[in-house]
Design an enzyme around this catalytic site. Sequence first.
Site, PDB file in Angstrom:
ATOM      1  N   THR A 196       0.819  -1.212   0.000  1.00 48.38           N
ATOM      2  CA  THR A 196       0.000   0.000   0.000  1.00 48.38           C
ATOM      3  C   THR A 196       0.854   1.265   0.000  1.00 48.38           C
ATOM      4  O   THR A 196       0.659   2.167  -0.820  1.00 48.38           O
ATOM      5  CB  THR A 196      -0.899   0.014   1.256  1.00 48.38           C
ATOM      6  OG1 THR A 196      -1.551  -1.248   1.351  1.00 48.38           O
ATOM      7  CG2 THR A 196      -1.940   1.098   1.151  1.00 48.38           C
ATOM      8  N   VAL A 197       1.813   1.339   0.934  1.00 51.03           N
ATOM      9  CA  VAL A 197       2.611   2.561   1.048  1.00 51.03           C
ATOM     10  C   VAL A 197       3.623   2.661  -0.093  1.00 51.03           C
ATOM     11  O   VAL A 197       3.865   3.752  -0.629  1.00 51.03           O
ATOM     12  CB  VAL A 197       3.322   2.625   2.419  1.00 51.03           C
ATOM     13  CG1 VAL A 197       4.190   3.873   2.523  1.00 51.03           C
ATOM     14  CG2 VAL A 197       2.293   2.616   3.554  1.00 51.03           C
TER      15      VAL A 197
ATOM     16  N   LYS B 117       4.836   4.125  18.463  1.00 50.22           N
ATOM     17  CA  LYS B 117       4.859   5.530  18.028  1.00 50.22           C
ATOM     18  C   LYS B 117       5.126   6.464  19.202  1.00 50.22           C
ATOM     19  O   LYS B 117       5.892   7.427  19.083  1.00 50.22           O
ATOM     20  CB  LYS B 117       3.529   5.872  17.361  1.00 50.22           C
ATOM     21  CG  LYS B 117       3.299   5.094  16.059  1.00 50.22           C
ATOM     22  CD  LYS B 117       1.843   5.208  15.622  1.00 50.22           C
ATOM     23  CE  LYS B 117       1.558   4.415  14.364  1.00 50.22           C
ATOM     24  NZ  LYS B 117       0.099   4.273  14.117  1.00 50.22           N
TER      25      LYS B 117
END
Lengths: 436, 436
Positions: B13-14, B205
């Site tokens: 996808t990326v 994150k």
Amino acid sequence: MTPVKVGLLGLGTVGSGTATVLKRNAEEIARRAGRGIEIDFVSTSKSELPSGLGLANSRISADPFDIVNDPEISIVVELYGGDEPAKSLVLQAIDNGKHVVTANKALIAKYGNEIFAKAQEKGVIVAFEAAVAGGIPIIKSLREGLSANKINWLAGIINGTGNFILTEMRDKGRDFEDVLKEAQALGYAEADPTFDVEGVDAGHKLSILSSIAFGIPLQFEKTYMEGISMISRDDVNYAAELGYNIKHLGIARRTEKGIEQRVHPTLIPKRQLIANVDGVMNAVLVQGDAVGPTLHYGAGAGGEPTASAVVADIIDITRALTSDPENRVPHLAFQADALSDTPILSMDDVESAFYLRLSALDEAGVLANITQILGDSSISIEAFIQKETKISDGKADIILLTKLVNEGDMNQAISKIEALDVVSGAVTRIRVENLS
Amino acid sequence: MTPVKVGLLGLGTVGSGTATVLKRNAEEIARRAGRGIEIDFVSTSKSELPSGLGLANSRISADPFDIVNDPEISIVVELYGGDEPAKSLVLQAIDNGKHVVTANKALIAKYGNEIFAKAQEKGVIVAFEAAVAGGIPIIKSLREGLSANKINWLAGIINGTGNFILTEMRDKGRDFEDVLKEAQALGYAEADPTFDVEGVDAGHKLSILSSIAFGIPLQFEKTYMEGISMISRDDVNYAAELGYNIKHLGIARRTEKGIEQRVHPTLIPKRQLIANVDGVMNAVLVQGDAVGPTLHYGAGAGGEPTASAVVADIIDITRALTSDPENRVPHLAFQADALSDTPILSMDDVESAFYLRLSALDEAGVLANITQILGDSSISIEAFIQKETKISDGKADIILLTKLVNEGDMNQAISKIEALDVVSGAVTRIRVENLS
């Protein structure tokens, strides 16, 4: 490594804030920048500098040109604001091979093209994060963080005073004049509030954002600016009834015909995050083709928030001191020889939806007349409210929301509506944006 | 100037998004970067590359090590995700003197210290904007835009799947399991949703954000992580009744004792902008000592939003290619030799307010017992609701909001409350943050 030597032009709110932040966070900043940053020279009319700002060892001069001509100074921080002497000082500093940091939006908006050309010629950086939206790193986000995107549009609440006034009018049912006086007393608004409430300050900032978003030269003179002084408490309430907040927005949009660059009061659906940015806070909503919408929110003014941006620029320059000039981030985001000549559109060519408020005699056929005029100009109506007739004059407020229409067509239709015998006074007209 | 040559590891996808953005915005990007950017080499198990991605002239190999070892490639873009082979590929690329761009949060959170040390040794850049909050330029804002500030705390909605689930539970009165299934069907959540709903993804994150905010080494292993699977529809409704939304937050806070680094469901007052960040969107609220609060909002996942960050990093590296390594922005915001050893606090030492929900027999004295236990631990009550007794079992839900309390003390009090005969089952406990 020896500290970078900075010369400070102006020791008002932002200048003092800059000295305070550099002093308080000196250790933190040196850990980030890899090098100390020292305010070595300050221009001030006073014979000595205030204590507590960490300026005990700084030189002072009443003549700011002493600073821009001083061989020891690497970075000049211009915080005078306005045209002169700021412009001459900045150009002189560049001429002397110094980097410049400025918070002066009027200077960049009006003379940025000339200033950046000279900076490029001399291989120095002119940094201006503090010129738009105070401490929000919106220049950096547009120039670097979102650099993969084709920016489609951006919309910003970029004048804190105006936003404070509109928020108070809505939340406390106060009148414009009343809140303006308080804002002046609180020190938010200038004694001459024209720049804030007539949209000039926002216009300066918008023309800078528009330029770096779309890769066009700065064109402040083509920015459409409309203030908030004609917004009434009634408008704020009627908008709320329809599900909208009124915000004073700067909008820059890329269209097939050219670029819209406009500042005006705007109805925004309450469900939008930016419609809920209240008080003196600023926010910029950016629509990029890859990333979609991003919102950048924070304090748009004040000593330390603006100093946050000034000092970040100083740190950036400190880090970039040895990099080749041609590899730096371009002043206007795009390489100077790659700016485009896409035109800024006249307002007549701008399309938007409208909120209209008018006062009319409560007679049969009034509404038919109005809708006839709108229909003749192919203007569709999205929503309609007729308020109760006032006993005092037999008139009622009528509020209309239109669908998208060219501004030129809307103005013609409004003239016709105002010419109707049953309609009294001017039609209030506020643009509506869904921002989606 | 010849285009910069990029090697792409991964075409999911990326990866496809990155190729698409580089192709579609090639002209815009070259105008910004001053140089073209070309995907020269792609690792894929397929024998040919999909059309429409502008990769007609790119070389392909099934072995990604062919790319990191290729002398033509200047920048390696790692989009495999996970530990291996990503880690070996990145280290090998660095060893070969190549710059690296990665969207891999697990890799940076777990092995970042090792990776950055090697990058510094070799004088190359490892850029990871895409690893946190997708297209929001939050790494750049923290490392550069807010570099003047001592960051006091930050709080982020940094997992879109979790936020989608909580939003649906609130807006549509759905149950956790039900929405999770939909999120999986929509492709938001992984087939194994543990990383999303148990907070591991947000933990990766958060540990990155915490490190660059406070200048500490990456310490993912010390991050407290709690998921949203125990949040019931009742909790969402009761929170709303009390004026709060429940969000899955990553919070990093500097205190006198050390640094809080924690991921958990949190009640936030509805008036806070971040409480209104809904659906799959991400946002990070940062509190700096000079700038005050800033909010950074946008899409946290998806092909093109993540590619927006990947490509921005490629452009940054392209611009920095000739700058001296020691003058670049440090990987973790602070110079590598200036990181601090401030400890990460254990949760027992973290102070916060709490929402408690428990089910108790509707008998005289129940509430007295509970408040006695809280009082004995010096825990003050901020708000209290007792719902109607259910006829089925004679029990009633009791909801309490406490004032600030040490988590260790809270847990002890909860054990005592759970031991009461009249209280059935476990006490549900959700932290409350006012974020102001």
